[in-house]
Write a protein that holds these residues in place. Sequence first.
Motif, PDB file in Angstrom:
ATOM      1  N   PRO A  84      17.121  -1.950   1.948  1.00 35.61           N
ATOM      2  CA  PRO A  84      17.795  -3.105   1.332  1.00 35.61           C
ATOM      3  C   PRO A  84      17.913  -4.585   1.400  1.00 35.61           C
ATOM      4  O   PRO A  84      17.647  -4.635   2.091  1.00 35.61           O
ATOM      5  CB  PRO A  84      19.015  -2.295   1.413  1.00 35.61           C
ATOM      6  N   ILE A  85      18.880  -5.505   0.747  1.00 38.75           N
ATOM      7  CA  ILE A  85      19.224  -6.675   0.547  1.00 38.75           C
ATOM      8  C   ILE A  85      19.554  -7.266   1.214  1.00 38.75           C
ATOM      9  O   ILE A  85      18.757  -8.012   2.603  1.00 38.75           O
ATOM     10  CB  ILE A  85      19.453  -7.151  -0.788  1.00 38.75           C
ATOM     11  N   GLY A  86      20.637  -6.869   2.492  1.00 37.74           N
ATOM     12  CA  GLY A  86      21.131  -6.737   3.935  1.00 37.74           C
ATOM     13  C   GLY A  86      21.635  -8.517   4.023  1.00 37.74           C
ATOM     14  O   GLY A  86      21.919  -9.221   2.418  1.00 37.74           O
ATOM     15  N   SER A  87      22.210  -8.532   4.553  1.00 41.31           N
ATOM     16  CA  SER A  87      22.529 -10.120   4.605  1.00 41.31           C
ATOM     17  C   SER A  87      22.190 -10.863   5.875  1.00 41.31           C
ATOM     18  O   SER A  87      21.853 -11.020   6.467  1.00 41.31           O
ATOM     19  CB  SER A  87      24.287  -9.831   5.136  1.00 41.31           C
ATOM     20  N   ASP A  96      19.472  -5.509  -7.409  1.00 43.93           N
ATOM     21  CA  ASP A  96      20.382  -4.807  -6.892  1.00 43.93           C
ATOM     22  C   ASP A  96      19.917  -4.515  -5.559  1.00 43.93           C
ATOM     23  O   ASP A  96      21.110  -4.308  -4.413  1.00 43.93           O
ATOM     24  CB  ASP A  96      21.089  -3.348  -7.125  1.00 43.93           C
ATOM     25  N   HIS A  97      18.643  -4.297  -4.972  1.00 43.77           N
ATOM     26  CA  HIS A  97      18.909  -3.508  -3.402  1.00 43.77           C
ATOM     27  C   HIS A  97      17.498  -3.744  -3.281  1.00 43.77           C
ATOM     28  O   HIS A  97      16.936  -3.926  -1.835  1.00 43.77           O
ATOM     29  CB  HIS A  97      18.467  -2.633  -3.352  1.00 43.77           C
ATOM     30  N   GLN A 112      14.836  -1.264  13.047  1.00 48.68           N
ATOM     31  CA  GLN A 112      15.825  -1.122  12.911  1.00 48.68           C
ATOM     32  C   GLN A 112      15.930  -0.914  11.311  1.00 48.68           C
ATOM     33  O   GLN A 112      16.513  -1.695  10.504  1.00 48.68           O
ATOM     34  CB  GLN A 112      16.940  -1.281  13.519  1.00 48.68           C
ATOM     35  N   PRO A 113      15.115   0.793  11.048  1.00 42.97           N
ATOM     36  CA  PRO A 113      15.137   1.380   9.626  1.00 42.97           C
ATOM     37  C   PRO A 113      17.030   1.388   8.871  1.00 42.97           C
ATOM     38  O   PRO A 113      16.733   1.294   7.561  1.00 42.97           O
ATOM     39  CB  PRO A 113      14.694   2.540   9.563  1.00 42.97           C
ATOM     40  N   ASP A 114      17.489   1.641   9.340  1.00 41.16           N
ATOM     41  CA  ASP A 114      18.838   1.092   9.667  1.00 41.16           C
ATOM     42  C   ASP A 114      19.356   0.161   8.281  1.00 41.16           C
ATOM     43  O   ASP A 114      20.246  -0.134   7.387  1.00 41.16           O
ATOM     44  CB  ASP A 114      20.196   1.269  10.020  1.00 41.16           C
ATOM     45  N   LEU A 115      18.410  -1.284   9.146  1.00 44.86           N
ATOM     46  CA  LEU A 115      19.173  -1.757   8.552  1.00 44.86           C
ATOM     47  C   LEU A 115      17.681  -3.206   7.433  1.00 44.86           C
ATOM     48  O   LEU A 115      18.437  -3.446   6.566  1.00 44.86           O
ATOM     49  CB  LEU A 115      19.122  -3.273   9.543  1.00 44.86           C
ATOM     50  N   VAL A 116      16.444  -2.638   7.865  1.00 42.48           N
ATOM     51  CA  VAL A 116      15.155  -2.665   6.801  1.00 42.48           C
ATOM     52  C   VAL A 116      14.984  -1.947   6.501  1.00 42.48           C
ATOM     53  O   VAL A 116      13.693  -1.054   7.545  1.00 42.48           O
ATOM     54  CB  VAL A 116      14.792  -3.665   7.411  1.00 42.48           C
ATOM     55  N   GLN A 117      14.555  -0.715   5.326  1.00 43.90           N
ATOM     56  CA  GLN A 117      14.593   0.635   5.524  1.00 43.90           C
ATOM     57  C   GLN A 117      12.907   0.537   4.842  1.00 43.90           C
ATOM     58  O   GLN A 117      12.344   1.210   6.098  1.00 43.90           O
ATOM     59  CB  GLN A 117      14.608   1.038   4.234  1.00 43.90           C
ATOM     60  N   LYS A 118      12.776  -0.705   4.349  1.00 45.61           N
ATOM     61  CA  LYS A 118      10.885  -1.076   3.214  1.00 45.61           C
ATOM     62  C   LYS A 118      11.117  -2.743   3.573  1.00 45.61           C
ATOM     63  O   LYS A 118      12.121  -2.827   3.359  1.00 45.61           O
ATOM     64  CB  LYS A 118      10.673  -0.087   2.301  1.00 45.61           C
ATOM     65  N   ALA A 119       9.559  -2.866   4.115  1.00 48.26           N
ATOM     66  CA  ALA A 119       9.336  -4.510   3.810  1.00 48.26           C
ATOM     67  C   ALA A 119       7.818  -3.907   3.684  1.00 48.26           C
ATOM     68  O   ALA A 119       6.739  -3.824   4.031  1.00 48.26           O
ATOM     69  CB  ALA A 119       9.761  -4.828   4.910  1.00 48.26           C
ATOM     70  N   VAL A 120       7.552  -5.048   3.276  1.00 49.09           N
ATOM     71  CA  VAL A 120       6.404  -5.851   2.960  1.00 49.09           C
ATOM     72  C   VAL A 120       5.810  -7.253   3.176  1.00 49.09           C
ATOM     73  O   VAL A 120       7.206  -8.078   2.826  1.00 49.09           O
ATOM     74  CB  VAL A 120       5.627  -5.610   1.426  1.00 49.09           C
TER      75      VAL A 120
END
Length: 182
Positions: A84-87, A96-97, A112-120
């Motif tokens: 998600p977007i996060g801070s 939105d996400h 930490q998958p709860d903070l950054v679920q997916k990334a490129v």
Amino acid sequence: MNLTDHFLIAAPSMNDMFFENSVVYLCEHNEDGALGVIINKPSPVTMDLVFEAAGHHTPERFKGEWVMMGGPVQIDRGFVVHMPIGSWQSSLAVNDHVAMTTSRDIIEKLSQPDLVQKAVITIGYASWSKGQLEQELMDNSWLTVSADERILFDLPHEERYEAAMAKLGVSPQTLMGGAGHA
């Protein structure tokens, strides 16, 4: 026209070695221009090297993954498209996400998958000045389609071009090199 959160797909006739067969995820498009990252061209850098340089162990989900060659601009800098977007210290919300972040603080949190679920992660980005992308679209250099998070985050990089083309209902082989305008 606002193509934020769209894929730019290089037309088969694209005659630019950097962008040939590219899929660009547009993170921003407005009256001043456009900014995005190529999501299907691996750089010589792996995620293992990114984490090692940051002093962290590579999370299992990123081991052996390639950092993408995001574009010809600022190739000395990393960009993370994530959900998600996060801070984070320096982010651009795409929708939105999904966001694009340039701050280093996100690297340590990728484990930490709860903070950054997916990334490129990319090196560099692509940009177009005011009216430049619109002209390239009129010149049939690019095809456009709404972005798909499955293509963006889940597919292997070598499958993203054909998958984005399939969203248009075509395969690269069926398109002819020189389309015209009616």
